[in-house]
Design a protein around this motif. Structure first.
Motif, mmCIF file in Angstrom:
data_model
loop_
_atom_site.group_PDB
_atom_site.id
_atom_site.type_symbol
_atom_site.label_atom_id
_atom_site.label_comp_id
_atom_site.label_asym_id
_atom_site.label_seq_id
_atom_site.Cartn_x
_atom_site.Cartn_y
_atom_site.Cartn_z
ATOM 1 N N GLU A 346 34.581 42.763 55.361
ATOM 2 C CA GLU A 346 35.306 42.220 56.504
ATOM 3 C C GLU A 346 34.345 41.409 57.365
ATOM 4 O O GLU A 346 33.138 41.565 57.295
ATOM 5 N N SER A 347 34.929 40.557 58.215
ATOM 6 C CA SER A 347 34.104 39.725 59.090
ATOM 7 C C SER A 347 33.401 40.595 60.135
ATOM 8 O O SER A 347 34.025 41.493 60.709
ATOM 9 N N PRO A 348 32.124 40.373 60.372
ATOM 10 C CA PRO A 348 31.233 39.395 59.743
ATOM 11 C C PRO A 348 30.807 39.859 58.349
ATOM 12 O O PRO A 348 30.350 40.993 58.184
ATOM 13 N N ARG A 349 30.951 38.972 57.363
ATOM 14 C CA ARG A 349 30.690 39.319 55.965
ATOM 15 C C ARG A 349 29.190 39.201 55.652
ATOM 16 O O ARG A 349 28.764 38.356 54.869
ATOM 17 N N TYR A 350 28.421 40.072 56.286
ATOM 18 C CA TYR A 350 26.974 39.982 56.151
ATOM 19 C C TYR A 350 26.478 40.823 54.985
ATOM 20 O O TYR A 350 27.130 41.777 54.548
ATOM 21 N N ASN A 351 25.308 40.473 54.478
ATOM 22 C CA ASN A 351 24.616 41.274 53.473
ATOM 23 C C ASN A 351 23.529 42.048 54.200
ATOM 24 O O ASN A 351 22.605 41.460 54.770
ATOM 25 N N GLY A 352 23.624 43.366 54.199
ATOM 26 C CA GLY A 352 22.672 44.194 54.925
ATOM 27 C C GLY A 352 21.245 43.969 54.487
ATOM 28 O O GLY A 352 20.312 44.052 55.306
ATOM 29 N N ARG A 353 21.040 43.684 53.211
ATOM 30 C CA ARG A 353 19.681 43.412 52.724
ATOM 31 C C ARG A 353 19.108 42.167 53.376
ATOM 32 O O ARG A 353 17.969 42.175 53.867
ATOM 33 N N ASP A 354 19.883 41.099 53.421
ATOM 34 C CA ASP A 354 19.371 39.839 53.956
ATOM 35 C C ASP A 354 19.191 39.904 55.472
ATOM 36 O O ASP A 354 18.238 39.340 56.016
ATOM 37 N N VAL A 355 20.095 40.603 56.164
ATOM 38 C CA VAL A 355 19.920 40.775 57.605
ATOM 39 C C VAL A 355 18.685 41.634 57.874
ATOM 40 O O VAL A 355 17.946 41.405 58.839
ATOM 41 N N ALA A 356 18.425 42.615 57.007
ATOM 42 C CA ALA A 356 17.232 43.454 57.166
ATOM 43 C C ALA A 356 15.958 42.626 57.048
ATOM 44 O O ALA A 356 14.976 42.857 57.767
ATOM 45 N N ILE A 357 15.966 41.660 56.143
ATOM 46 C CA ILE A 357 14.796 40.790 55.998
ATOM 47 C C ILE A 357 14.590 39.964 57.259
ATOM 48 O O ILE A 357 13.460 39.806 57.747
ATOM 49 N N VAL A 358 15.678 39.444 57.821
ATOM 50 C CA VAL A 358 15.566 38.672 59.063
ATOM 51 C C VAL A 358 15.069 39.565 60.196
ATOM 52 O O VAL A 358 14.230 39.152 61.013
#
Length: 749
Positions: A346-358
């Protein structure tokens, strides 16, 4: 002074409000603001001195009330949520509200649970025992039988008793209130922290710390050197199943913590959090918090506030824990980094892995991505040198990987008929384990009893009225229900065909419920359990089942992918995979990757103890490269083969991708709207090097009552892709509300 505020309204950007004279607002504070004719609670994202250009100051409304004098959400988490909204083309309010714990999204600043204790006063003690009265003229108080009973209970507990326990002992609220009015009893309130760790303790691993293998020691030394630098780096820890990645995580976390920095540990599924949190608590004590949606609202609330107060150094959780208000971050670990569960649907359709890297990048921290089967994207970055690659090629104690046998089910069907569930090879292997007192896992990544109901006379199928999918049968006998796994519509399985009224309704295909039934019929004396989404709906059921398996109380566990990843079951020596190719037929370019990962991961559950393991893989596509290479557990071979396909077809990781779904009342209308979006995109992206494919009907052309058309955007510049999308939808807000944008999609359905 003006505040830019995020409010919980889908697809709505930041709103600007005036800060009333005499009030102060800070970034991260909650504020009550007017929105249309109602009031809502939002979060201050930014403070500016001037009103937006083109808007007269007098036209701006003001904040109604500031709820927090200090940031309720830390500024760095607010900034991370804002980045998430921008990158994944979502409303800032949706992203900001996703970071808040339950019970704090309204006006109340404190939703902690309190418990009321009753305590006997000195006056109460004197009334109970007149001999304690001082002075000959002191009056003697007459107590009723109930009052004396209450005071005697409290006199025996100097610390007091809860009002609930008093009520259970026959002293109700009214009687207690009279004692309070008479000054014989006092009431005090204490904040009670709701702990989620009781369940975790049930699966706490046994055994002390093992010495590191030479490979683990080298890996730890490399990762610790990166962490000591206190500068942002990403490392991919590629370790075969059973190679001891978790022990490396623990040692690395201890090293980072000893230098005064904190640790965020992400796991893909709630099923993994009890064991992982127990491991970390066993090492670091109560300085560990846990965050995931499987906790009660109260537990999540209290754990979030523990983190915010700085009472913990380590947070263990699923993807939403990436927004935990953890200060001084020095290490972010994403275990099973390849797993699709890190992607929110669901929105926001984020990837937890990629947000963790940021998040690690912004904190100057080390990000460690761990997996036996890394995603194509992560391994590509490691191969190009963007990530540090750390490899563990051997299992702990040099235990061998499970031996793998492929069973061609076409031969089984030819000999035994089309209804075979368990091949002869798998049956024999299970029989041998049961006779030796060993444990087995049987995987089928499909829930239910039967996957379709059809009429033998007219050929009609029992379909969902809201979605373009067949209904799945759950249960057996008279309690059978046909259910949609997308919208949850359900109905009784009919005895006659709804189309032609013929009494020839048949079932085809099978899921985990049917496999469980087959196993119980074949071995009625075996202790059998099932682990899938249907079996663990009740709170605590998941942890209880895993605990029973680890404790040797289950002989054979049937399950979906929930049993395939991250778990350590030393007693399991056999893994059987039913219908290994169940995902290969999906209209998704990642189908082969998912099949390879699932088979490699589940085979890795066998032979992790002192006894060798075996895996038996049933398939009708025995020569498919994803199945062949998974059985060899040859990741590099699979990556080389799959990368050729992705490069030839221009799919990630060779390019970036955005999946666009347009919804409407009919398929024709959805296609027309999607065509308009595609044409606008082509105009907006001219010269940007983007490629727009489609539109076409989505693989599920109807879902939850809406018809869907799909188009894809391919390119190498994500910023340009997002800008083109924004431009294409800018003039049609009504269409924008019916359009789903999925940046870096993991599923194409």
């Amino acid at each position: 002074m003006f505040a830019r505020v995020a409010v919980p309204v889908p697809q709505l950007g930041l709103l600007t409000y005036g800060v009333p004279p005499g009030s102060s607002a800070v970034v991260g504070a909650r504020v009550v603001v007017p929105l249309g004719s109602r009031s809502v609670t939002g979060i201050v994202v930014d403070l500016v001195a001037d009103a937006p250009e083109g808007l007269p100051v007098g036209s701006l409304r003001s904040i109604s009330r500031v709820l927090d004098a200090a940031p309720f959400v830390p500024a760095d988490v607010v900034s991370l949520a804002a980045w998430t909204a921008e990158y994944y083309v979502a409303g800032i309010g949706e992203a900001i509200m996703a970071v808040l714990p339950p019970k704090t999204r309204g006006e109340r600043a404190d939703a902690h649970k309190t418990t009321r204790f009753a305590v006997v006063t000195e006056a109460g003690l004197r009334a109970l025992n007149p001999a304690l009265e001082s002075g000959a003229a002191a009056p003697t108080r007459t107590l009723t039988v109930k009052q004396r009973h209450a005071l005697e209970l409290l006199a025996g507990s100097p610390q007091g008793l809860t009002t609930a326990s008093m009520a259970a002992s026959g002293v109700g609220p009214a009687a207690l209130a009279r004692l309070v009015r008479q000054g014989l009893v006092a009431i005090r309130s204490e904040r009670v922290e709701r702990s989620p760790f009781e369940a975790a303790s049930a699966v706490e691993p046994v055994g002390g710390e093992r010495p590191l293998t030479p490979e683990q020691a080298v890996a730890l030394e490399r990762l610790d050197r990166l962490a000591v630098a206190q500068a942002f780096r990403v490392a991919l820890l590629h370790g075969v199943t059973g190679s001891g990645k978790t022990e490396v995580y623990l040692r690395l976390a201890a090293s980072v913590r000893s230098r005064g920095r904190t640790v965020l540990m992400l796991v893909p599924e709630i099923a993994l959090t009890p064991a992982v949190s127990a491991l970390f608590r066993g090492t670091f004590g109560d300085r560990v918090a846990v965050q995931h949606s499987g906790l009660s609202d109260g537990e999540r609330h209290d754990q979030w506030h523990r983190i915010r107060r700085g009472d913990v150094d380590i947070v263990v959780g699923t993807r939403s824990a990436v927004f935990a208000p953890l200060a001084g971050l020095g290490l972010v670990i994403v275990d099973e980094e390849h797993d699709a569960s890190y992607k929110q649907e669901e929105s926001p359709r984020y990837n937890g892995r990629d947000v963790a890297i940021v998040r690690a990048q912004r904190a100057g921290a080390l990000a460690v991505l761990g997996s036996a089967t890394p995603s194509m994207e992560s391994y590509s970055r490691a191969a190009s040198g963007k990530y540090d690659l750390v490899v563990l090629e051997r299992r702990v104690l040099d235990r061998p990987l499970a031996s793998v046998t492929i069973v061609d089910m076409r031969d089984e069907y030819a000999r035994l008929g089309p209804d075979v569930v368990l091949s002869e090879a798998l049956r024999s292997a299970i029989e041998a384990r049961l006779s030796r007192g060993e444990q087995s896992l049987v995987l089928l990544n499909r829930r239910g009893f039967a996957t379709a109901v059809f009429c033998r006379q007219c050929g009609g199928t029992l379909d969902c009225p809201n979605c373009s999918v067949s209904l799945v049968v759950h249960g057996a006998g008279e309690g059978r229900r046909a259910r949609c796994h997308y919208c949850e519509y359900s109905t009784n399985v009919p005895a006659k065909c709804p189309a032609c009224a013929a009494p020839y309704m048949e079932q085809s295909g099978f899921g985990t419920e049917r496999v469980e039934q087959e196993v119980r019929r074949a071995w009625p004396g075996a202790r059998v359990a099932r682990l899938d989404r249907d079996a663990v709906r009740r709170k605590g059921a998941l942890t209880a089942t895993l605990s029973r398996l680890r404790g040797g109380e289950i002989d054979l566990l049937v399950g979906t992918q929930m049993i395939a990843k991250g778990h350590d079951f030393p007693g399991v020596t056999l893994v059987g995979v039913v219908s290994a190719d169940v995902g290969l037929g999906l209209a998704d370019f990642r189908a082969s990757e998912r099949t390879f990962q699932l088979l490699t991961q589940v085979a890795g559950r066998a032979g992790r103890g002192d006894l060798p393991g075996e895996a038996i893989v049933q398939t009708i596509h025995p020569n498919h490269y994803s199945i062949q290479l998974a059985c060899l557990q040859d990741y590099r071979g699979f990556y080389a083969r799959e990368e050729q396909f992705r490069r030839a077809m221009h799919y990630p990781p060779c390019v970036s991708l955005v999946n666009v779904i347009v919804r409407s009342r009919s398929l024709r209308a959805a296609m027309e709207d999607a065509r308009a979006v595609a044409n606008s995109l082509r105009d907006a992206s001219r010269g940007q090097g983007l490629r727009v494919l489609g539109p076409a009907p989505a693989p599920f052309a109807k879902l939850r009552g809406e018809y869907r058309a799909q188009l894809l955007i391919k390119g190498t510049r994500r910023a340009a892709m997002r800008q083109s999308l924004a431009a294409a939808l800018a003039d049609r807000p009504e269409l924008a509300r019916r359009t789903t944008l999925d940046v870096d999609p993991l599923a194409m359905l």
